[in-house]
Design an enzyme around this catalytic site. Structure first.
Site, PDB file in Angstrom:
ATOM      1  N   GLY A  78     -42.601 119.165  72.905  1.00 42.81           N
ATOM      2  CA  GLY A  78     -42.861 119.926  74.135  1.00 42.81           C
ATOM      3  C   GLY A  78     -41.786 120.964  74.395  1.00 42.81           C
ATOM      4  NE  ARG A  83     -45.108 124.893  80.503  1.00 45.86           N
ATOM      5  CZ  ARG A  83     -46.266 124.977  81.137  1.00 45.86           C
ATOM      6  NH1 ARG A  83     -46.938 126.108  81.110  1.00 45.86           N
ATOM      7  NH2 ARG A  83     -46.745 123.946  81.802  1.00 45.86           N
ATOM      8  CB  VAL A 134     -46.918 114.619  70.522  1.00 47.11           C
ATOM      9  CG1 VAL A 134     -45.910 115.462  69.777  1.00 47.11           C
ATOM     10  CG2 VAL A 134     -47.020 114.995  71.984  1.00 47.11           C
ATOM     11  CE1 TYR A 172     -45.839 113.007  84.378  1.00 47.83           C
ATOM     12  CE2 TYR A 172     -44.757 112.013  86.269  1.00 47.83           C
ATOM     13  CZ  TYR A 172     -44.711 112.840  85.171  1.00 47.83           C
ATOM     14  OH  TYR A 172     -43.543 113.504  84.858  1.00 47.83           O
ATOM     15  CE  LYS A 232     -43.609 111.424  81.954  1.00 46.39           C
ATOM     16  NZ  LYS A 232     -42.963 111.991  80.756  1.00 46.39           N
ATOM     17  CB  ILE A 239     -36.672 119.206  87.511  1.00 41.92           C
ATOM     18  CG1 ILE A 239     -36.179 117.769  87.219  1.00 41.92           C
ATOM     19  CG2 ILE A 239     -35.878 120.243  86.734  1.00 41.92           C
ATOM     20  CD1 ILE A 239     -34.780 117.437  87.692  1.00 41.92           C
TER      21      ILE A 239
HETATM   22  P1  NAI Z   1     -44.020 121.782  81.223  1.00 39.64           P
HETATM   23  O1  NAI Z   1     -45.479 121.645  81.468  1.00 39.64           O
HETATM   24  O2  NAI Z   1     -43.319 123.003  81.705  1.00 39.64           O
HETATM   25  O3  NAI Z   1     -43.715 121.618  79.653  1.00 39.64           O
HETATM   26  C1  NAI Z   1     -44.319 120.622  78.880  1.00 39.64           C
HETATM   27  C2  NAI Z   1     -44.500 121.135  77.467  1.00 39.64           C
HETATM   28  O4  NAI Z   1     -45.156 120.096  76.712  1.00 39.64           O
HETATM   29  C3  NAI Z   1     -45.399 122.378  77.388  1.00 39.64           C
HETATM   30  O5  NAI Z   1     -44.787 123.370  76.598  1.00 39.64           O
HETATM   31  C4  NAI Z   1     -46.680 121.863  76.763  1.00 39.64           C
HETATM   32  O6  NAI Z   1     -47.350 122.812  75.948  1.00 39.64           O
HETATM   33  C5  NAI Z   1     -46.177 120.695  75.936  1.00 39.64           C
HETATM   34  N1  NAI Z   1     -47.255 119.737  75.644  1.00 39.64           N
HETATM   35  C6  NAI Z   1     -48.189 119.304  76.521  1.00 39.64           C
HETATM   36  N2  NAI Z   1     -49.043 118.488  75.890  1.00 39.64           N
HETATM   37  C7  NAI Z   1     -48.640 118.415  74.590  1.00 39.64           C
HETATM   38  C8  NAI Z   1     -49.140 117.752  73.433  1.00 39.64           C
HETATM   39  N3  NAI Z   1     -50.240 116.986  73.491  1.00 39.64           N
HETATM   40  N4  NAI Z   1     -48.491 117.898  72.252  1.00 39.64           N
HETATM   41  C9  NAI Z   1     -47.385 118.686  72.182  1.00 39.64           C
HETATM   42  N5  NAI Z   1     -46.872 119.347  73.249  1.00 39.64           N
HETATM   43  C10 NAI Z   1     -47.492 119.214  74.435  1.00 39.64           C
HETATM   44  O7  NAI Z   1     -43.368 120.449  81.830  1.00 39.64           O
HETATM   45  P2  NAI Z   1     -41.836 120.116  82.214  1.00 39.64           P
HETATM   46  O8  NAI Z   1     -41.729 120.175  83.691  1.00 39.64           O
HETATM   47  O9  NAI Z   1     -40.894 120.900  81.381  1.00 39.64           O
HETATM   48  O10 NAI Z   1     -41.777 118.570  81.800  1.00 39.64           O
HETATM   49  C11 NAI Z   1     -41.192 118.107  80.588  1.00 39.64           C
HETATM   50  C12 NAI Z   1     -41.120 116.588  80.633  1.00 39.64           C
HETATM   51  O11 NAI Z   1     -40.347 116.200  81.771  1.00 39.64           O
HETATM   52  C13 NAI Z   1     -42.491 115.925  80.795  1.00 39.64           C
HETATM   53  O12 NAI Z   1     -42.519 114.726  80.040  1.00 39.64           O
HETATM   54  C14 NAI Z   1     -42.540 115.620  82.281  1.00 39.64           C
HETATM   55  O13 NAI Z   1     -43.396 114.549  82.563  1.00 39.64           O
HETATM   56  C15 NAI Z   1     -41.086 115.266  82.538  1.00 39.64           C
HETATM   57  N6  NAI Z   1     -40.678 115.377  83.938  1.00 39.64           N
HETATM   58  C16 NAI Z   1     -40.707 116.587  84.610  1.00 39.64           C
HETATM   59  C17 NAI Z   1     -40.289 116.686  85.926  1.00 39.64           C
HETATM   60  C18 NAI Z   1     -40.282 117.973  86.681  1.00 39.64           C
HETATM   61  O14 NAI Z   1     -39.914 117.988  87.868  1.00 39.64           O
HETATM   62  N7  NAI Z   1     -40.657 119.095  86.080  1.00 39.64           N
HETATM   63  C19 NAI Z   1     -39.824 115.480  86.647  1.00 39.64           C
HETATM   64  C20 NAI Z   1     -39.833 114.268  85.853  1.00 39.64           C
HETATM   65  C21 NAI Z   1     -40.241 114.251  84.552  1.00 39.64           C
END
Ligand code: NAI
Length: 245
Positions: free
Chosen positions: A11, A14, A62, A153, A157, A186
């Site tokens: 992931g 971005r 993934v 979700y 998690k 975040i």
């Molecule tokens: P985001 O949506 O900006 O980035 C997630 C990335 O994962 C994207 O680039 C997307 O294309 C990729 N992705 C999605 N499905 C996929 C798949 N099947 N195979 C490969 N890549 C895939 O999300 P963000 O905010 O950067 O989150 C990253 C991690 O942090 C996630 O696991 C999220 O649950 C976790 N998280 C985020 C929080 C927040 O406040 N943004 C808080 C707590 C956890």
């Protein structure tokens, strides 16, 4: 082959994943970058190469076991060792349980939970042969404490936490550590989309009275990927500005 250590980040196209990739590149790791989106990955790879390390892209979904097996083979062939795995890819499909579709339940479990099995199974096989490695899984405060509107979700998690602790027990004697981070709120496009009222309600719960930054998440992952955390395993580090204590 480069003498640097090699890190795999899922992931990484971005958001938090892209920032983790950049931080690990700054730390001196070569990076193997995964995402669904190859164009976004190229951007991250370019920024990482500017830090003086090698970076390559390995796009795949993934949640698909066979695709993960395939990219792990390619990463091993390209980089030689897999020293760090960051399981960051994740999605939300929020909604109240009463109205949640089976499709949205299954999708979130597949992307957020099964992906950890898929990537750990194949990367940890490589790490076991090396007798060293570090796995960092990205969970969430929703997995620790639950969150209304995030039944699917939170389930995914919370599972990540159980998987992290079980794997830490299985792999500890092989020189492999397994930890998780649980970010809170975040600052991302996701939190930017909240209404002022929602934002204020959230801030009231946070001891530090502000959102976290992607850099602050990447900093903790950097610690868990580095030598300073050599004797830390099976731990879940909350990055939430004191959302719960
Ligand atoms: P985001 O949506 O900006 O980035 C997630 C990335 O994962 C994207 O680039 C997307 O294309 C990729 N992705 C999605 N499905 C996929 C798949 N099947 N195979 C490969 N890549 C895939 O999300 P963000 O905010 O950067 O989150 C990253 C991690 O942090 C996630 O696991 C999220 O649950 C976790 N998280 C985020 C929080 C927040 O406040 N943004 C808080 C707590 C956890």
């Amino acid at each position: 082959m480069s003498s640097r250590k090699n890190a795999v980040i899922t992931g990484a196209g971005r958001g938090i994943g892209a920032k983790i990739a950049l931080r690990l590149a700054e730390d001196g790791f070569n990076v193997a970058l995964n995402d669904l989106n190859a164009d976004a990955l190229e951007e991250t790879a370019k920024a990482c190469r500017e830090k003086g390390v090698e970076a390559d892209i390995f796009p795949c979904d993934v949640s698909k076991h066979d695709e993960c097996e395939e990219i792990v083979k390619k990463i091993k062939a390209r980089f030689g060792t897999i020293d760090v795995l960051v399981n960051n890819a994740g999605i939300t499909r929020d909604g109240l349980l009463a109205r949640m579709s089976e499709e949205n339940y299954d999708l979130v479990i597949a992307v957020n939970q099964k992906s950890i099995f898929n990537m750990m199974k194949h990367c940890c096989a490589v790490m076991m042969k090396q007798r060293s490695g570090k796995v960092i899984n990205v969970s969430s405060v929703a997995g620790l404490h639950g969150n209304a509107g995030q039944f699917n979700y939170s389930a995914s998690k919370a599972a990540v936490i159980g998987m992290t602790k079980s794997a830490a027990k299985e792999f500890g004697s092989r020189g492999i550590t397994v930890n998780a981070v649980a970010p809170g709120f975040i600052q991302t496009p996701m939190t930017d989309a909240l209404t002022e009222e929602q934002k204020q309600a959230i801030l009231n719960l946070i001891a530090m009275k502000r959102y976290g930054t992607v850099e602050e998440v990447a900093g903790v992952v950097s610690f868990l990927a580095g030598d300073d955390s050599a004797y830390v395993t099976g731990q879940i580090i909350e990055i939430s500005g004191g959302l719960s204590m």
